[in-house]
Design an enzyme around this catalytic site. Structure first.
Site, PDB file in Angstrom:
ATOM      1  N   HIS A  36      -3.927 -17.432  -1.846  1.00  0.00           N
ATOM      2  CA  HIS A  36      -3.833 -18.790  -1.382  1.00  0.00           C
ATOM      3  C   HIS A  36      -4.935 -19.709  -1.561  1.00  0.00           C
ATOM      4  O   HIS A  36      -4.816 -20.724  -1.757  1.00  0.00           O
ATOM      5  CB  HIS A  36      -3.565 -18.361   0.313  1.00  0.00           C
ATOM      6  N   GLY A 146       2.838 -20.693  -5.208  1.00  0.00           N
ATOM      7  CA  GLY A 146       2.511 -19.617  -6.042  1.00  0.00           C
ATOM      8  C   GLY A 146       3.644 -19.196  -7.029  1.00  0.00           C
ATOM      9  O   GLY A 146       4.931 -18.907  -6.369  1.00  0.00           O
TER      10      GLY A 146
END
Ligand code: AMP
Length: 279
Positions: A36, A146
């Protein structure tokens, strides 16, 4: 910094837009880790303002999945956001996101049928719906996802294009532990023995890439070797799927080509882990 209501988030966004600020957005389910953080750093580089959301989205969890035990730690997440210089952490309540009478969903067809979609009914409907809602609230110029959740990334890109949303979807590389394990909030579930067996995913993926680079193109052969590697680890309970797919259509391939994505989902004990690699 911490914003807990949709109304307040919208007011802040309105003001930022008036000031002509660019907004980068990182949607997450929290329990923030280095993966993150990498998205936040990308956003910080490319935008004047960075908004991170932490929302464990109930509608993307199926029955019997880990909604209730999904790790949550807002204090820690706030600390991570502060360390990364994030401007706003948006943490809406479930009842405000899905009030009584809630009836509207976004469904991306086709791309959501294979891979994880085949095993997690309704999962991507929940994902695309919450991301559409969050985009409407935060109105980002760019949103960061991601490659760890590769199918999710492709589904969101499709949704943004199909619904003419004014946001650029930016994809970021998978962040791994030193030994290869892809970071995930769900790694917290793993016992020390399971943690060792969790390495089977990345080991198999790296081997797939090695085989491909040595000239192997037969997808079945590559997958068979991956299965062997994974099954050699003691805590592996089930290999849900191993696929080699086209990077955009996500259609399974018989002959592997450069750019294809090798993706898999494996149960280590009761924990379902996913990972992938691009050939
Ligand atoms: P999650 O909180 O697991 O829903 O993930 C939020 C975002 O972080 C998604 O875009 C994920 O793909 C991304 N993400 C999660 N783990 C990683 C990782 N190991 N490397 C890069 N991005 C990740």
């Amino acid at each position: 910094m911490l914003i807990r209501s949709i109304k307040e988030m919208k007011q802040v966004v309105k003001k930022l837009k008036k000031e002509g600020k660019t907004i980068g957005f990182v949607p997450t389910m929290g329990y923030l880790h280095e993966g993150h953080r990498s998205l936040m750093r990308c956003s910080k580089k490319e935008n004047q303002i960075t908004v991170v959301s932490v929302f464990v989205n109930p509608i993307q969890f199926g029955e019997g999945e880990d909604l209730d035990r999904y790790p949550r730690d807002l204090e820690r997440d706030l600390q991570v956001c502060r360390e990364e210089g994030v401007d706003f952490l948006f943490h809406p309540k479930v009842e405000e996101m899905y009030p009584e009478g809630y009836s509207t969903y976004v469904v991306v067809e086709g791309l959501t049928e294979g891979l994880c979609g085949a095993f997690r009914e309704g999962h991507f409907k929940g994902v695309s719906t919450v991301v559409a809602k969050l985009f409407n609230i935060v109105q980002p110029d760019r949103a960061y996802f991601g490659r760890k959740d590769y199918q999710q990334l492709i589904v969101i890109k499709r949704m943004v294009e199909d619904l003419n949303m004014d946001v650029e979807v930016v994809d970021c590389p998978i962040v791994r532990e030193e030994d290869g394990l892809a970071l995930s909030s769900r790694n917290k579930y793993l016992s020390p023995e399971e943690r060792r067996s969790a390495l089977s995913l990345s080991k198999a993926l790296f081997r797939a890439k090695e085989l491909f680079e040595a000239g192997e193109r037969d997808a079945e052969k590559i997958k068979e070797e991956m299965r062997k590697i994974i099954k050699s680890y003691p805590e592996v309970k089930d290999i849900q799927y191993i696929e080699i797919v086209h990077p955009h259509t996500l259609k399974p391939k018989k002959k592997a080509e450069k750019g294809d994505v090798v993706a898999l989902a494996v149960f280590i004990g009761n924990t379902r882990l996913i990972d992938n690699i691009t050939l």
